[in-house]
Design an enzyme around this catalytic site. Sequence first.
Site, short mmCIF file in Angstrom:
data_model
loop_
_atom_site.label_atom_id
_atom_site.label_comp_id
_atom_site.label_asym_id
_atom_site.label_seq_id
_atom_site.Cartn_x
_atom_site.Cartn_y
_atom_site.Cartn_z
N ASP A 36 0.91 -1.06 0.11
CA ASP A 36 -0.08 -0.02 -0.13
C ASP A 36 0.90 1.27 -0.06
O ASP A 36 2.05 1.17 0.24
CB ASP A 36 -0.84 -0.03 1.16
CG ASP A 36 -2.31 0.65 1.03
OD1 ASP A 36 -2.36 1.92 0.59
OD2 ASP A 36 -3.24 0.01 1.41
N ASP A 62 2.99 1.27 -5.13
CA ASP A 62 2.32 1.86 -6.21
C ASP A 62 1.54 0.94 -7.11
O ASP A 62 2.44 0.56 -7.83
CB ASP A 62 3.02 3.05 -6.70
CG ASP A 62 2.44 3.97 -7.69
OD1 ASP A 62 1.30 3.49 -8.15
OD2 ASP A 62 2.77 4.90 -8.21
N TYR A 154 -15.80 3.85 -13.04
CA TYR A 154 -15.57 2.77 -12.11
C TYR A 154 -16.28 1.46 -12.69
O TYR A 154 -15.62 0.36 -12.62
CB TYR A 154 -16.28 3.22 -10.68
CG TYR A 154 -16.27 1.99 -9.76
CD1 TYR A 154 -14.98 1.95 -9.04
CD2 TYR A 154 -17.14 1.50 -9.23
CE1 TYR A 154 -14.89 0.96 -8.06
CE2 TYR A 154 -17.23 0.36 -8.16
CZ TYR A 154 -16.08 0.21 -7.75
OH TYR A 154 -15.71 -0.47 -6.86
N LYS A 158 -13.96 -1.89 -13.33
CA LYS A 158 -14.35 -3.13 -12.63
C LYS A 158 -14.99 -4.24 -13.74
O LYS A 158 -14.55 -5.49 -13.70
CB LYS A 158 -15.57 -2.96 -11.76
CG LYS A 158 -14.84 -2.21 -10.43
CD LYS A 158 -13.69 -2.80 -9.86
CE LYS A 158 -13.23 -2.11 -8.62
NZ LYS A 158 -11.97 -2.70 -7.77
N THR A 189 -17.12 0.25 4.32
CA THR A 189 -15.77 0.92 4.38
C THR A 189 -15.75 2.17 4.13
O THR A 189 -16.85 3.05 3.77
CB THR A 189 -14.76 0.26 3.30
OG1 THR A 189 -15.67 0.71 1.92
CG2 THR A 189 -14.95 -1.48 3.23
#
Length: 247
Positions: A36, A62, A154, A158, A189
């Site tokens: 991360d 990255d 998005y 995906k 989240t």
Amino acid sequence: MRLAGKVAIISGGARGMGAAEARMFAHEGAKVVIGDLLEEDGERVVAEIADAGGEAVFVNLDVTDEASWQRAVAAAVERFGKVDVLVNNAGILRLEGLLETSEAIWDEVMDINAKGTFLGTKSVIAAMRQAGGGSIINISSGAGLTGARRNTAYNASKGAVRIFTKSAAIQYAGENIRVNSVHPGPIDTDMLATSTSVEGGRRPEDVPLGRYGKPEEVAYGVLYLASDESSFVTGSEVVIDGGRTAE
């Protein structure tokens, strides 16, 4: 333990679903490499795993940079001797409709969500060949299965993860490298908080089960795909969305 003796790399493992996956993997016996850019959060998860008797290490990753991926895989091999599992979990969410999606937004989302998954998968193949096989789990989304009034970039990213997964699964099945995708619905989240903070955002009552999912509920599905219990599963989609895509 369901992952005893396995070594796993989890991108985006410092928070949210990635952190839940890291904790669960370590609890089930895996040695975990958390990749991360959020070093403080990542080291906190490493410490939590160590306090619980597990073993983990943080690496700065990255996901849009191939050299960064190569360093992460090399660190995993140097520290733990091999790579058995990769979870391409890192991702971002943008909510713009088509006309509101700038080229910069499109590129950012595609770079992290789609290109990051491609680079991660590409980077672990050699190590998994050395290990005699492996399991790659790509975190897509319910948005990779159905369209939406917003989420243009998005949705596209995906969807790309979904079909890329099938292509990679076919290419490497003969080498005992399995590749599957997971498609979460609304999960509680920080990313979901972003999507619910704007007008018309997702609501618990929009989910047939009447609530948001928990990161651990996704992690259980990822755990299954990482384990030998799923040894005859490749190129498949695991949907964990409270019934959203069944509507």
